[in-house]
Design an enzyme around this catalytic site. Structure first.
Site, short mmCIF file in Angstrom:
data_model
loop_
_atom_site.label_atom_id
_atom_site.label_comp_id
_atom_site.label_asym_id
_atom_site.label_seq_id
_atom_site.Cartn_x
_atom_site.Cartn_y
_atom_site.Cartn_z
CE1 TYR A 141 -3.51 2.75 0.70
CE2 TYR A 141 -2.10 3.35 2.54
CZ TYR A 141 -3.15 3.64 1.70
OH TYR A 141 -3.86 4.81 1.85
CD GLU A 142 3.07 2.73 4.80
OE1 GLU A 142 4.21 2.23 5.00
OE2 GLU A 142 2.41 3.28 5.70
CB VAL A 186 -7.82 -2.13 8.31
CG1 VAL A 186 -9.08 -2.93 8.00
CG2 VAL A 186 -7.72 -1.83 9.80
CB ILE A 207 -11.32 -3.02 11.60
CG1 ILE A 207 -12.47 -4.03 11.44
CG2 ILE A 207 -10.03 -3.72 12.04
CD1 ILE A 207 -12.28 -5.03 10.31
N GLY A 208 -10.23 -0.08 12.09
CA GLY A 208 -9.14 0.86 12.37
C GLY A 208 -9.44 1.70 13.60
CE1 TYR A 218 -4.22 6.55 11.85
CE2 TYR A 218 -2.63 7.72 10.52
CZ TYR A 218 -3.14 6.55 11.00
OH TYR A 218 -2.56 5.35 10.65
#
Length: 166
Positions: free
Chosen positions: A32-33, A95, A104-105, A139
């Site tokens: 993903y990153e 996730v 979930i996160g 966040y």
């Protein structure tokens, strides 16, 4: 594709038996990153680091019905000299994309925040890549302040060897 709206999930501490599962999720995070070229972890390295004689970090696994691991949080303690208290540092939260948007996160972050309070921590911190706006937004929605004046400093590989041998 499972019906996420009706699928319950649980959080549990990772055990040594989860080392291969953690690696699978770590590799998915690295994909993903766009950082898979940096992954050197193996199940054996994770088992030694997380569950060996002197554990360096801890992990929580998110599982859906049937015991399928779909997310994790890996964290460790640091220390604030200004507060004279330990802190909880979230190294990684992930996730799987198919399971995002179902709490979930949020549950992982809330779990770690509660753990930080239980352990008397003065801070709960983590880093986020500057291009990862979906995570930044998530966040901030959870109450985090993104610290614009701070930059991460890192020394690795040959530079670490040079610095440590002088």
């Amino acid at each position: 594709m499972p019906d996420h709206a009706r699928t319950a999930f649980t959080l549990r501490p990772a055990t040594a038996a989860d080392s291969a599962t953690l690696l699978r999720l770590i590799v998915a995070l690295a994909e993903y990153e766009k950082l898979t070229h940096l992954v050197e972890a193996t199940p054996a390295k994770l088992e030694a680091a997380l569950f060996g004689a002197r554990p360096q970090a801890e992990a929580v696994i998110a599982e859906v019905e049937g015991g399928q691991a779909v997310g994790f949080a890996l964290y460790f303690h640091n220390f604030s000299t200004f507060l004279a208290k330990p802190g909880l540092y979230l190294e990684d939260l992930f996730v799987e994309p198919a399971w995002r948007g179902h709490g979930i996160g949020k549950a992982l972050l809330r779990h770690l925040a509660a753990l930080a309070l239980e352990r008397g921590c003065g801070r709960f911190e983590w880093s986020v890549l500057d291009w990862n706006q979906p995570s930044i937004d998530f966040y901030e929605a959870m109450g985090a302040d993104v610290m614009p004046d701070w930059r991460i400093c890192r020394v690795t590989g040959d530079a670490l060897t040079r610095l440590g041998s002088k």
